[in-house]
Scaffold this motif. Structure first.
Motif, PDB file in Angstrom:
ATOM      1  N   MET A  14      26.556   5.991  10.076  1.00 25.64           N
ATOM      2  CA  MET A  14      27.714   6.832  10.328  1.00 25.64           C
ATOM      3  C   MET A  14      27.303   8.301  10.195  1.00 25.64           C
ATOM      4  SD  MET A  14      31.397   6.536   8.601  1.00 25.64           S
ATOM      5  CE  MET A  14      32.121   8.000   7.966  1.00 25.64           C
ATOM      6  N   PRO A  15      27.662   9.102  11.177  1.00 26.88           N
ATOM      7  CA  PRO A  15      27.295  10.526  11.112  1.00 26.88           C
ATOM      8  C   PRO A  15      27.997  11.228   9.944  1.00 26.88           C
ATOM      9  CG  PRO A  15      28.125   9.929  13.296  1.00 26.88           C
ATOM     10  CD  PRO A  15      28.352   8.764  12.394  1.00 26.88           C
ATOM     11  N   PRO A  16      27.362  12.253   9.409  1.00 28.59           N
ATOM     12  CA  PRO A  16      27.995  13.008   8.321  1.00 28.59           C
ATOM     13  C   PRO A  16      29.164  13.837   8.870  1.00 28.59           C
ATOM     14  CG  PRO A  16      25.939  14.047   8.950  1.00 28.59           C
ATOM     15  CD  PRO A  16      26.048  12.767   9.739  1.00 28.59           C
ATOM     16  N   SER A  17      29.997  14.284   7.984  1.00 35.16           N
ATOM     17  CA  SER A  17      31.137  15.097   8.407  1.00 35.16           C
ATOM     18  C   SER A  17      30.651  16.461   8.895  1.00 35.16           C
ATOM     19  CB  SER A  17      32.109  15.295   7.243  1.00 35.16           C
ATOM     20  OG  SER A  17      31.514  16.124   6.258  1.00 35.16           O
ATOM     21  N   GLU A  18      31.501  17.112   9.645  1.00 34.84           N
ATOM     22  CA  GLU A  18      31.170  18.454  10.147  1.00 34.84           C
ATOM     23  C   GLU A  18      30.940  19.412   8.981  1.00 34.84           C
ATOM     24  OE1 GLU A  18      33.140  21.971  12.900  1.00 34.84           O
ATOM     25  OE2 GLU A  18      33.919  19.935  13.053  1.00 34.84           O
ATOM     26  N   LEU A  30      27.457  18.919   7.567  1.00 36.69           N
ATOM     27  CA  LEU A  30      26.440  19.524   8.433  1.00 36.69           C
ATOM     28  C   LEU A  30      26.423  21.042   8.303  1.00 36.69           C
ATOM     29  CD1 LEU A  30      26.727  17.361  11.649  1.00 36.69           C
ATOM     30  CD2 LEU A  30      24.812  17.472  10.057  1.00 36.69           C
ATOM     31  N   LYS A  77      18.920  15.202  14.165  1.00 42.14           N
ATOM     32  CA  LYS A  77      18.628  13.935  13.483  1.00 42.14           C
ATOM     33  C   LYS A  77      19.617  13.714  12.340  1.00 42.14           C
ATOM     34  CE  LYS A  77      14.581  11.459  11.882  1.00 42.14           C
ATOM     35  NZ  LYS A  77      13.888  10.952  13.038  1.00 42.14           N
ATOM     36  N   LEU A  78      19.867  14.748  11.574  1.00 39.45           N
ATOM     37  CA  LEU A  78      20.827  14.645  10.463  1.00 39.45           C
ATOM     38  C   LEU A  78      22.241  14.381  10.976  1.00 39.45           C
ATOM     39  CD1 LEU A  78      19.593  17.534   8.131  1.00 39.45           C
ATOM     40  CD2 LEU A  78      19.256  15.061   7.825  1.00 39.45           C
ATOM     41  N   ALA A  79      22.601  14.992  12.100  1.00 36.71           N
ATOM     42  CA  ALA A  79      23.932  14.800  12.664  1.00 36.71           C
ATOM     43  C   ALA A  79      24.122  13.368  13.166  1.00 36.71           C
ATOM     44  CB  ALA A  79      24.169  15.785  13.806  1.00 36.71           C
ATOM     45  N   ARG A  80      23.050  12.770  13.664  1.00 31.88           N
ATOM     46  CA  ARG A  80      23.141  11.407  14.204  1.00 31.88           C
ATOM     47  C   ARG A  80      23.142  10.341  13.112  1.00 31.88           C
ATOM     48  NH1 ARG A  80      18.803  13.071  18.078  1.00 31.88           N
ATOM     49  NH2 ARG A  80      19.931  13.957  19.809  1.00 31.88           N
ATOM     50  N   ASP A  81      22.444  10.618  12.019  1.00 28.67           N
ATOM     51  CA  ASP A  81      22.259   9.594  10.999  1.00 28.67           C
ATOM     52  C   ASP A  81      22.589  10.145   9.617  1.00 28.67           C
ATOM     53  OD1 ASP A  81      21.556   7.466   9.418  1.00 28.67           O
ATOM     54  OD2 ASP A  81      19.481   7.344  10.119  1.00 28.67           O
ATOM     55  N   GLY A  82      23.828  10.009   9.224  1.00 31.66           N
ATOM     56  CA  GLY A  82      24.274  10.497   7.926  1.00 31.66           C
ATOM     57  C   GLY A  82      23.655   9.744   6.772  1.00 31.66           C
TER      58      GLY A  82
END
Length: 171
Positions: free
Chosen positions: A1-5, A8, A43-48
């Motif tokens: 699940m991606p991390p929250s805005e 990020l 990468k961080l946005a895609r994979d929380g």
């Protein structure tokens, strides 16, 4: 699940500058370092889960940065080596039959080849240097054989046009 805005934004605010400096220290290249920073945050946005499962947020960010920077260096070195090889391995039928400056011709063709759209450049490379058939290239790139043949023809036309600028008598 991606991390929250918000996560990020916080990660970027806290780490972007130091990540850039670290990437630059590994690559010694401003544009590669910027590319690494961009890849990291994508990468961080895609994979929380990367950050959520890490014992140390900072440690995982710098580990990822190092790996991405080394990948970028390897990719850059491969591209430079391929372009160098292309400049010395142009097929003889590309070179003019006259006694003109072969090195100037090689440089022009290498530059023109590098400026072709990626799909045309790939097809030309795979067909001429890797000696793959259009059918094989189509399978590799996931495109119909006729599309591959068209890309090859359009790319060759652009290379020919560049040659004609250098030596109009070849027309």
């Amino acid at each position: 699940m991606p991390p929250s805005e918000a996560t990020l934004i916080r990660l970027h605010a806290e780490h972007a500058t130091s990540v850039y400096r670290f990437a630059w220290s590994v690559t010694k290249d401003e544009s590669l370092a910027q590319e690494v920073v961009q890849e990291l945050f994508l990468k961080l946005a895609r994979d929380g889960g990367l950050i959520a499962s890490a014992a140390s947020e900072r440690a995982i960010i710098f580990t990822l940065t190092r790996n991405l920077a080394l990948d970028a260096l390897r990719r850059h070195a491969r591209q430079a080596k391929a372009m160098e090889r292309l400049s010395h391995e142009l097929p003889e039928w590309f070179l003019p039959a006259h006694d003109g400056n072969a090195e100037e011709t090689r440089l022009l063709l290498t530059t023109t080849l590098a400026e072709l759209p990626e799909d045309q450049r790939s097809v030309i490379h795979l067909h001429m240097w890797e000696e793959l058939s259009f059918r094989e290239i189509g399978e590799l790139l996931g495109a119909p054989t006729q599309t591959i043949a068209s890309r090859y023809r359009y790319g060759l036309e652009k290379l020919r046009a560049a040659l004609l600028k250098l030596e109009p008598s070849l027309a």
